[in-house]
Design a protein around this motif. Sequence first.
Motif, PDB file in Angstrom:
ATOM      1  N   GLU A  58       0.810  -1.227   0.000  1.00  0.00           N
ATOM      2  CA  GLU A  58       0.000   0.000   0.000  1.00  0.00           C
ATOM      3  C   GLU A  58       0.845   1.280   0.000  1.00  0.00           C
ATOM      4  O   GLU A  58       0.302   2.380  -0.129  1.00  0.00           O
ATOM      5  N   ARG A  59       2.156   1.154   0.101  1.00  0.00           N
ATOM      6  CA  ARG A  59       3.018   2.333   0.132  1.00  0.00           C
ATOM      7  C   ARG A  59       3.314   2.905  -1.262  1.00  0.00           C
ATOM      8  O   ARG A  59       3.893   3.982  -1.362  1.00  0.00           O
ATOM      9  N   GLY A  60       2.974   2.193  -2.300  1.00  0.00           N
ATOM     10  CA  GLY A  60       3.255   2.689  -3.640  1.00  0.00           C
ATOM     11  C   GLY A  60       2.143   2.338  -4.607  1.00  0.00           C
ATOM     12  O   GLY A  60       1.583   1.230  -4.555  1.00  0.00           O
ATOM     13  N   ARG A  61       1.802   3.259  -5.498  1.00  0.00           N
ATOM     14  CA  ARG A  61       0.705   3.016  -6.442  1.00  0.00           C
ATOM     15  C   ARG A  61       1.047   1.921  -7.438  1.00  0.00           C
ATOM     16  O   ARG A  61       0.148   1.281  -7.995  1.00  0.00           O
ATOM     17  N   ASP A  62       2.328   1.704  -7.682  1.00  0.00           N
ATOM     18  CA  ASP A  62       2.737   0.682  -8.644  1.00  0.00           C
ATOM     19  C   ASP A  62       3.137  -0.626  -7.968  1.00  0.00           C
ATOM     20  O   ASP A  62       3.760  -1.483  -8.586  1.00  0.00           O
ATOM     21  N   ARG A  63       2.768  -0.791  -6.696  1.00  0.00           N
ATOM     22  CA  ARG A  63       3.084  -2.016  -5.966  1.00  0.00           C
ATOM     23  C   ARG A  63       1.815  -2.843  -5.767  1.00  0.00           C
ATOM     24  O   ARG A  63       0.705  -2.305  -5.733  1.00  0.00           O
ATOM     25  N   VAL A  64       1.984  -4.159  -5.670  1.00  0.00           N
ATOM     26  CA  VAL A  64       0.852  -5.072  -5.481  1.00  0.00           C
ATOM     27  C   VAL A  64       1.183  -6.037  -4.355  1.00  0.00           C
ATOM     28  O   VAL A  64       2.347  -6.316  -4.069  1.00  0.00           O
ATOM     29  N   ARG A  65       0.139  -6.548  -3.735  1.00  0.00           N
ATOM     30  CA  ARG A  65       0.342  -7.473  -2.610  1.00  0.00           C
ATOM     31  C   ARG A  65       0.935  -8.806  -3.083  1.00  0.00           C
ATOM     32  O   ARG A  65       1.875  -9.330  -2.493  1.00  0.00           O
ATOM     33  N   TRP A  66       0.375  -9.344  -4.155  1.00  0.00           N
ATOM     34  CA  TRP A  66       0.818 -10.655  -4.645  1.00  0.00           C
ATOM     35  C   TRP A  66       1.178 -10.581  -6.131  1.00  0.00           C
ATOM     36  O   TRP A  66       0.477  -9.944  -6.911  1.00  0.00           O
ATOM     37  N   GLN A  67       2.231 -11.299  -6.492  1.00  0.00           N
ATOM     38  CA  GLN A  67       2.537 -11.603  -7.886  1.00  0.00           C
ATOM     39  C   GLN A  67       2.827 -13.097  -7.974  1.00  0.00           C
ATOM     40  O   GLN A  67       3.473 -13.662  -7.086  1.00  0.00           O
ATOM     41  N   GLU A  88      -0.442 -13.784 -12.628  1.00  0.00           N
ATOM     42  CA  GLU A  88      -1.456 -13.239 -11.729  1.00  0.00           C
ATOM     43  C   GLU A  88      -0.863 -12.133 -10.857  1.00  0.00           C
ATOM     44  O   GLU A  88       0.266 -12.235 -10.385  1.00  0.00           O
ATOM     45  N   THR A  89      -1.643 -11.080 -10.666  1.00  0.00           N
ATOM     46  CA  THR A  89      -1.354 -10.061  -9.658  1.00  0.00           C
ATOM     47  C   THR A  89      -2.668  -9.768  -8.946  1.00  0.00           C
ATOM     48  O   THR A  89      -3.724  -9.721  -9.576  1.00  0.00           O
ATOM     49  N   THR A  90      -2.612  -9.572  -7.640  1.00  0.00           N
ATOM     50  CA  THR A  90      -3.837  -9.301  -6.891  1.00  0.00           C
ATOM     51  C   THR A  90      -3.491  -8.637  -5.565  1.00  0.00           C
ATOM     52  O   THR A  90      -2.388  -8.835  -5.021  1.00  0.00           O
ATOM     53  N   ASN A  91      -4.445  -7.860  -5.058  1.00  0.00           N
ATOM     54  CA  ASN A  91      -4.292  -7.233  -3.751  1.00  0.00           C
ATOM     55  C   ASN A  91      -5.198  -7.863  -2.694  1.00  0.00           C
ATOM     56  O   ASN A  91      -5.282  -7.353  -1.574  1.00  0.00           O
ATOM     57  N   VAL A  92      -5.897  -8.951  -3.038  1.00  0.00           N
ATOM     58  CA  VAL A  92      -6.723  -9.635  -2.047  1.00  0.00           C
ATOM     59  C   VAL A  92      -5.814 -10.360  -1.065  1.00  0.00           C
ATOM     60  O   VAL A  92      -4.591 -10.399  -1.218  1.00  0.00           O
ATOM     61  N   ASP A  93      -6.401 -10.960  -0.044  1.00  0.00           N
ATOM     62  CA  ASP A  93      -5.590 -11.527   1.033  1.00  0.00           C
ATOM     63  C   ASP A  93      -5.049 -12.919   0.759  1.00  0.00           C
ATOM     64  O   ASP A  93      -4.324 -13.467   1.595  1.00  0.00           O
ATOM     65  N   ARG A  94      -5.357 -13.482  -0.403  1.00  0.00           N
ATOM     66  CA  ARG A  94      -4.887 -14.850  -0.665  1.00  0.00           C
ATOM     67  C   ARG A  94      -4.635 -15.073  -2.152  1.00  0.00           C
ATOM     68  O   ARG A  94      -5.189 -14.392  -3.005  1.00  0.00           O
ATOM     69  N   ILE A  95      -3.792 -16.082  -2.404  1.00  0.00           N
ATOM     70  CA  ILE A  95      -3.471 -16.440  -3.781  1.00  0.00           C
ATOM     71  C   ILE A  95      -3.227 -17.950  -3.821  1.00  0.00           C
ATOM     72  O   ILE A  95      -2.726 -18.525  -2.851  1.00  0.00           O
TER      73      ILE A  95
END
Length: 260
Positions: A145-154, A168-175
């Motif tokens: 969440e510290r950068g607009r071009d960052r994601v939680r999961w790749q 896959e890229t996603t910001n949800v809590d699981r992958i």
Amino acid sequence: MSIEARRQVHRRAQRDGTERDPTFYPVEKKMGEDSLQTWIVELLRPLIERWYSELGRPRFVGADQFIYYQQFDPSKVVAPDVYVLPGVAPGRRVRSWKVWETGIAPSFALEVVSSDEPYKDYVDAPERYRELGVKELVIFDPDWERGRDRVRWQRYRRLKTRGFVRVETTNVDRIYARVLGCWLRVIGAGEEARLRLATGPEGEDLFPTAAEAERAAKEAERAAKEAERAAKEAALERIAVLEAQIASAAEAGGKGPGAR
């Protein structure tokens, strides 16, 4: 020393009969590590090891060892936060891993994005893991969440027609991690964030830690003993009622018209 110079030294060693690779391959990092990264790894590594054991397919699951993938060139190296070596038994001592000695590369690797060099894991890591030959790479960014071009999961996969690509890229809590056959799921937030394994169609069921499994087993044992005790008490109560009924019937029979 260049790669070609190392090869020449190696060829001379072979001619001399020593057949020893003279290249120096370090086995320890010389830099510190984010404590959050350490806490995540300390929880997740044994979970993955237990997961494979429960499946009946034990695997070596390591963390933070250097993995070299090109002989004579120690710069061709990765140090996954967590990785799986297929066909290697758990419990083996690994100081560093040289792919050319065994022909075995990790089937799965996880990188937790560094707090001080985040873009190293975004740009450099995928290319190195492509060269390594890993089947699946998951990159988790706890500070996404510290950068607009960052994601939680790749998630990167090695596909037959496209090679090693991000699928896959996603910001949800699981992958879902296909190689593991289960979900990776974030529990907690901020400094309390941890990664757990989860099962079920949507990753709704957490795979227990060893401590949780032990507590659950003890609770199940206590519940079974309590159920057994309750069943015995109920049986004794039924016996007492039957005995009372028999005694009452016998007494009533003794007071009838034919009684003496």
